[in-house]
Scaffold this active site. Structure first.
Site, PDB file in Angstrom:
ATOM      1  N   LYS A   1       3.096  11.603  -1.653  1.00  0.00           N
ATOM      2  CA  LYS A   1       2.395  10.856  -0.978  1.00  0.00           C
ATOM      3  C   LYS A   1       2.448  12.754  -0.234  1.00  0.00           C
ATOM      4  O   LYS A   1       1.123  13.014   0.060  1.00  0.00           O
ATOM      5  CB  LYS A   1       2.491  10.105  -0.018  1.00  0.00           C
ATOM      6  CG  LYS A   1       2.804   8.788  -0.144  1.00  0.00           C
ATOM      7  CD  LYS A   1       3.504   7.644   0.690  1.00  0.00           C
ATOM      8  CE  LYS A   1       2.864   5.843   0.708  1.00  0.00           C
ATOM      9  NZ  LYS A   1       3.851   5.121   0.975  1.00  0.00           N
TER      10      LYS A   1
ATOM     11  N   GLN B   1       8.096   5.022   5.713  1.00  0.00           N
ATOM     12  CA  GLN B   1       8.315   3.897   4.271  1.00  0.00           C
ATOM     13  C   GLN B   1       8.805   3.192   4.199  1.00  0.00           C
ATOM     14  O   GLN B   1      10.328   2.920   4.905  1.00  0.00           O
ATOM     15  CB  GLN B   1       8.950   5.169   2.962  1.00  0.00           C
ATOM     16  CG  GLN B   1       9.009   4.447   2.032  1.00  0.00           C
ATOM     17  CD  GLN B   1       7.778   4.965   1.197  1.00  0.00           C
ATOM     18  OE1 GLN B   1       6.394   5.267   1.965  1.00  0.00           O
ATOM     19  NE2 GLN B   1       7.145   3.907   0.452  1.00  0.00           N
TER      20      GLN B   1
ATOM     21  N   ASP C   1      -1.162   3.024   7.408  1.00  0.00           N
ATOM     22  CA  ASP C   1      -0.711   2.432   6.339  1.00  0.00           C
ATOM     23  C   ASP C   1      -1.481   1.171   6.990  1.00  0.00           C
ATOM     24  O   ASP C   1      -1.222   0.066   5.640  1.00  0.00           O
ATOM     25  CB  ASP C   1       0.725   2.003   6.883  1.00  0.00           C
ATOM     26  CG  ASP C   1       1.526   2.330   5.735  1.00  0.00           C
ATOM     27  OD1 ASP C   1       1.849   2.371   4.269  1.00  0.00           O
ATOM     28  OD2 ASP C   1       2.311   2.599   5.803  1.00  0.00           O
TER      29      ASP C   1
HETATM   30  N1  GUN Z   1       6.952   1.316   0.399  1.00  0.00           N
HETATM   31  C1  GUN Z   1       6.484   0.388  -0.681  1.00  0.00           C
HETATM   32  N2  GUN Z   1       4.739   0.347  -0.444  1.00  0.00           N
HETATM   33  C2  GUN Z   1       4.964   0.845   0.026  1.00  0.00           C
HETATM   34  C3  GUN Z   1       3.782   1.085   1.525  1.00  0.00           C
HETATM   35  O1  GUN Z   1       2.488   1.011   0.653  1.00  0.00           O
HETATM   36  N3  GUN Z   1       3.672   1.732   2.631  1.00  0.00           N
HETATM   37  C4  GUN Z   1       5.034   1.849   3.353  1.00  0.00           C
HETATM   38  N4  GUN Z   1       5.291   2.254   4.664  1.00  0.00           N
HETATM   39  N5  GUN Z   1       6.575   1.833   1.941  1.00  0.00           N
HETATM   40  C5  GUN Z   1       6.166   1.128   1.630  1.00  0.00           C
END
Ligand code: GUN
Length: 288
Positions: free
Chosen positions: A52, A96, A119
């Site tokens: 990311k 996350q 998100d």
């Molecule tokens: N863990 C796995 N996929 C995601 C996601 O799309 N966002 C977040 N914040 N955590 C994750």
């Protein structure tokens, strides 16, 4: 020939647009800035968050990973988020997942303020999807949004199609079911307790697997008509420790019209969606 739905050409095309948008925002006094809260050392989370950050920086945005220790206390964790909510230089924040056990009781969607929740986990953002009232003020969850983008960019029709989603998570299965419904598809949301799941998936035009079980979806889930599109959200490790999806790619690929690879399919689409949401959150600031 089966179409392999790689994210690479879409990433190339969208990155160009995102770079230009980012440049425009910077010229207008807003440097898009994402803060990623990462707790502990979950190997998958370390990889996701690094990807990311790399993509944000590639398009010209700023991204910091706030790495907190696995045993961080709840008060310090909440204080860290509140500081980010108050920081006017930051337009987007994500936590996350998964959270460590001692914090997993928290309603994570309610912690980050709605306008920074890129998100799309905040109740107001989820409600916009649920009620089909999407707007630039609201954010759609990144993996579901990325899957719809992947289908549209490959000119795969969604309206009037029958879709089977395997997995009912808050992050993928449930919001994705809403998005497909909003696009006039007819959705069956399957999960671990669904009876006769193979009968359902064989009847559908599009199958999405988001269960997190390595190679679970094999030829027994697939119709013999070679008319299905298979989307694999899984990021698992197989018995030899290699990255693999929920779908047994080798067993399924010749039996379907189109299929996403792992890696290089849905994963990068999630990151593209996150960057799109970050720039949207930043643009929303221009009009304030
Ligand atoms: N863990 C796995 N996929 C995601 C996601 O799309 N966002 C977040 N914040 N955590 C994750």
């Amino acid at each position: 020939m089966t179409q392999i739905l790689s994210s690479a050409p879409i990433k190339k095309k969208i990155s160009k647009d995102l770079k230009n948008e980012c440049k425009f925002l910077i010229e207008n006094g807003i440097h898009p800035y994402l803060k990623v809260i990462l707790i502990g050392n979950n190997p998958a989370s370390l990889i996701y968050t690094a990807s990311k950050k790399k993509f944000c920086e590639r398009i010209g945005a700023k991204c910091d990973i706030i790495a907190l220790s696995e045993d961080i206390d709840q008060l310090t964790f909440l204080k860290t988020i509140e500081e980010i909510n108050q920081d006017s230089n930051v337009q987007g924040c994500i936590i996350q997942l998964p959270l460590p056990k001692h914090l997993s009781h928290l309603d994570v969607g309610k912690l980050i303020s709605q306008e920074k929740d890129i998100d799309g986990f905040h109740p107001d953002n989820l409600y916009a999807v649920l009620s089909n009232h999407e707007s630039t003020d609201h954010f759609v969850s990144c993996t579901p949004k990325g899957i719809i983008t992947l289908l549209l960019e490959n000119n795969i029709e969604i309206a009037n199609k029958r879709v089977a989603i395997i997995g009912r998570s808050m992050i993928v299965g449930k919001p994705l079911a809403c998005l497909f419904t909003n696009h006039d598809a007819t959705v069956t949301l399957c999960h671990s307790k669904t009876l006769n799941i193979r009968e359902i998936t064989k009847e559908c035009d599009i199958i999405v697997s988001a269960v997190g079980i390595a190679n679970m979806v094999d030829e027994s889930f697939i119709s013999s008509k070679k008319n299905q599109v298979v989307i694999d959200v899984g990021m698992n490790t197989d018995t030899e420790g290699l990255l693999c999806g929920d779908v047994d790619f080798e067993k399924v690929k010749d039996l379907v019209l189109a299929i996403t690879p792992v890696p290089g399919g849905v994963g990068p689409m999630t990151i593209i969606s996150l960057a799109q949401n970050l720039l949207q959150a930043s643009k929303n600031r221009l009009s304030l």
